[in-house]
Design a protein around this motif. Structure first.
Motif, PDB file in Angstrom:
ATOM      1  N   SER A 134       0.800  -1.222   0.000  1.00 11.96           N
ATOM      2  CA  SER A 134       0.000   0.000   0.000  1.00 11.96           C
ATOM      3  C   SER A 134       0.838   1.278   0.000  1.00 11.96           C
ATOM      4  O   SER A 134       0.299   2.354   0.247  1.00 11.96           O
ATOM      5  CB  SER A 134      -0.909   0.023   1.241  1.00 11.96           C
ATOM      6  N   GLY A 135       2.143   1.175  -0.264  1.00 10.41           N
ATOM      7  CA  GLY A 135       3.004   2.345  -0.165  1.00 10.41           C
ATOM      8  C   GLY A 135       3.417   2.911  -1.506  1.00 10.41           C
ATOM      9  O   GLY A 135       2.892   2.540  -2.564  1.00 10.41           O
ATOM     10  N   GLY A 136       4.392   3.819  -1.454  1.00  6.90           N
ATOM     11  CA  GLY A 136       4.897   4.429  -2.667  1.00  6.90           C
ATOM     12  C   GLY A 136       5.584   3.434  -3.577  1.00  6.90           C
ATOM     13  O   GLY A 136       5.488   3.529  -4.812  1.00  6.90           O
ATOM     14  N   HIS A 191       1.705   7.899  -4.391  1.00  5.88           N
ATOM     15  CA  HIS A 191       1.133   7.966  -3.044  1.00  5.88           C
ATOM     16  C   HIS A 191       1.811   6.920  -2.154  1.00  5.88           C
ATOM     17  O   HIS A 191       1.954   5.762  -2.549  1.00  5.88           O
ATOM     18  CB  HIS A 191      -0.369   7.680  -3.084  1.00  5.88           C
ATOM     19  N   ALA A 192       2.202   7.351  -0.959  1.00  7.18           N
ATOM     20  CA  ALA A 192       2.876   6.435  -0.038  1.00  7.18           C
ATOM     21  C   ALA A 192       2.089   6.201   1.247  1.00  7.18           C
ATOM     22  O   ALA A 192       2.021   5.083   1.752  1.00  7.18           O
ATOM     23  CB  ALA A 192       4.276   6.971   0.296  1.00  7.18           C
ATOM     24  N   GLY A 193       1.498   7.262   1.785  1.00  6.53           N
ATOM     25  CA  GLY A 193       0.720   7.131   3.017  1.00  6.53           C
ATOM     26  C   GLY A 193      -0.460   8.080   2.983  1.00  6.53           C
ATOM     27  O   GLY A 193      -0.505   9.071   3.721  1.00  6.53           O
ATOM     28  N   PRO A 247       6.009  -5.258   0.171  1.00  9.30           N
ATOM     29  CA  PRO A 247       6.626  -5.023   1.475  1.00  9.30           C
ATOM     30  C   PRO A 247       7.188  -6.280   2.131  1.00  9.30           C
ATOM     31  O   PRO A 247       6.735  -7.405   1.893  1.00  9.30           O
ATOM     32  CB  PRO A 247       5.466  -4.465   2.295  1.00  9.30           C
ATOM     33  N   GLU A 248       8.148  -6.054   3.007  1.00 12.30           N
ATOM     34  CA  GLU A 248       8.818  -7.151   3.704  1.00 12.30           C
ATOM     35  C   GLU A 248       7.906  -7.884   4.679  1.00 12.30           C
ATOM     36  O   GLU A 248       8.104  -9.065   4.955  1.00 12.30           O
ATOM     37  CB  GLU A 248      10.057  -6.633   4.443  1.00 12.30           C
ATOM     38  N   VAL A 249       6.855  -7.195   5.204  1.00 12.11           N
ATOM     39  CA  VAL A 249       5.994  -7.859   6.187  1.00 12.11           C
ATOM     40  C   VAL A 249       5.269  -9.055   5.575  1.00 12.11           C
ATOM     41  O   VAL A 249       5.029 -10.057   6.250  1.00 12.11           O
ATOM     42  CB  VAL A 249       4.977  -6.874   6.807  1.00 12.11           C
TER      43      VAL A 249
END
Length: 424
Positions: free
Chosen positions: A8-10, A363-365, A70-72
């Motif tokens: 969901s980030g940039g 968009h990042a956040g 993402p890493e998560v």
């Protein structure tokens, strides 16, 4: 092809932007996505750390490929669940992702295989960690073992500061991620990020970039997840890249396979260019953020065959990725108070306007309010990226775009790319 993009980030907005350009794509779904990504594809409200939910979504949409941002998601074992379902995944298994998710594992791996890196020790008590400072010389490099959102590294100028940092980390500052600390020798040199696309047996280099970790101008303030980046990075001379490929990238992929954890996806090698050649600062098991944004804008051609080749375990038929000669820069706009206590909910105006052919705002956040207004919903909020014939032109375009965004609740560094400019 049907593709599921996780995150969901940039970084994920940049990946969605690049993937959506591919003629191979029939359907692109992002989970959970963000308001910028929503303009490119459909979104599903499944969180990035919900491996079971994401695997179920991949089956539901009959995904031919899952691209993990993402890493998560990697740490949660998403690639392992997808492998069980027979769905190709661009991203390593949880075992292979330990190159990022455990700094102790990563350092041990490098040591076992004589891959160049700094000397180190691993400690799980305050007493042992403080005693180990006798062995190291200042400045002291202290790292939380696990994932800490890019904030788990401290460089302490003297022993009192180092001891205080040890107490903070082992005292629960990063939760389980700080249950152990790694103390390393300080390496003199210039740092850069080198990327490689890996299929478990082979690795294709995928460009380099340089980011800016400190929050404020002049490389001052606390470490962050990254306040800006640019590519190409002058630190990566052809000679340095050749050395890094031969001494670090290829041995890493080969030895991970030999250890029973073949690595598929992108390998991010954070490198220090020292007098003795390149040495590993850290590995990440995914694209860097904001390095991904500048690499996606620089890449020439379709990225999907490379993502699919890595996921299926065969990039042997693909040529080395080609990049445009232009320089691309990314300036991160963060919420005031970042990284410690970012202000949430402030209104952003002007981020979705047309900035012309040389600028992209990722968009990042962000979140879209019920009244349709765009609001900040994280620490790093917008990535203003621009291309130019050189670093000066790219910077000029990026900062001109920032002036057109009305966001009193945000801030950004004004000196992104200073090293490249200093080199002339």
């Amino acid at each position: 092809m049907n593709i599921l993009l996780v995150g969901s980030g940039g970084r994920e907005h940049a990946l969605a932007w690049k993937i959506a350009q591919s003629p191979l794509v029939t359907r692109l779904v992002a989970a959970p996505g963000n308001p910028g990504i929503e303009k490119l594809c459909e979104l599903r409200a499944v969180k990035a750390d919900d491996a079971d939910g994401l695997a179920a979504l991949a089956r539901e949409i009959k995904a031919d490929l899952v691209v993990v941002g993402p890493e998560v998601a990697l740490a949660a074992g998403l690639a392992d669940r997808l492998a069980s379902a027979g769905i190709p995944c661009f991203g390593p298994t949880a075992k292979a992702a330990q190159l990022e998710t455990s700094k102790a594992f990563s350092k041990g791996f490098l040591e076992r295989h004589e891959i160049p890196t700094a000397g180190y020790g691993v400690y799980d008590t305050v007493k042992d960690a403080k005693a180990a400072l006798d062995v190291f010389r200042p400045p002291y490099v202290i790292k939380a073992d696990g994932l800490a959102a890019g904030k788990g590294v401290a460089i302490s100028p003297d022993r009192p500061d180092a001891e205080a940092e040890i107490e903070r980390m082992l005292g629960g500052r990063f939760g389980a991620a700080g249950a152990r600390v790694v103390i390393e020798e300080f390496m003199d040199g210039e740092e850069g990020s080198l990327f490689a696309l890996c299929d478990g047996q082979r690795a294709l280099l995928f460009g380099g970039a340089q980011d800016h970790k400190r929050a404020f101008d002049g490389d001052l303030g606390p470490n962050t997840g990254g306040m800006g980046a640019y590519s190409p990075a002058p630190v990566f001379t052809p000679e340095l890249v050749q050395q890094a490929d031969a001494l670090i990238v290829q041995p890493t992929i080969r030895k991970m396979a030999e250890e029973g954890a073949p690595y598929r996806g992108v390998l991010y090698a954070g490198l220090m260019a020292t007098e003795d050649g390149p040495k590993v600062v850290e590995f990440n098991a995914r694209f860097g953020d904001p390095e991904c944004q500048v690499l996606m804008m620089r890449m020439a051609g379709d990225i999907v065959p490379y993502l699919l080749g890595c996921a299926r375990g065969d990039v042997s038929g693909l040529a080395s990725p080609a990049f445009k000669p232009q320089t691309v820069i990314c300036v991160v706009m963060a919420a005031k108070g970042y990284p410690d206590s970012p202000l949430e909910g402030s209104i952003i105006r002007g981020a979705d306007q047309d900035f012309g052919p040389h600028v992209q705002v990722f968009h990042a956040g962000t979140k879209r309010r019920d009244d349709g207004l765009l609001a900040a919903s994280g620490g790093r909020v917008l990535n203003v990226c621009a291309e130019g014939d050189d670093i000066a032109q790219a910077r000029e375009r990026a900062y001109a775009a920032i002036l057109k965004i009305d966001w009193p609740g945000g801030f950004n560094r004004s000196d992104i790319g200073w090293r490249a400019l200093d080199r002339g």
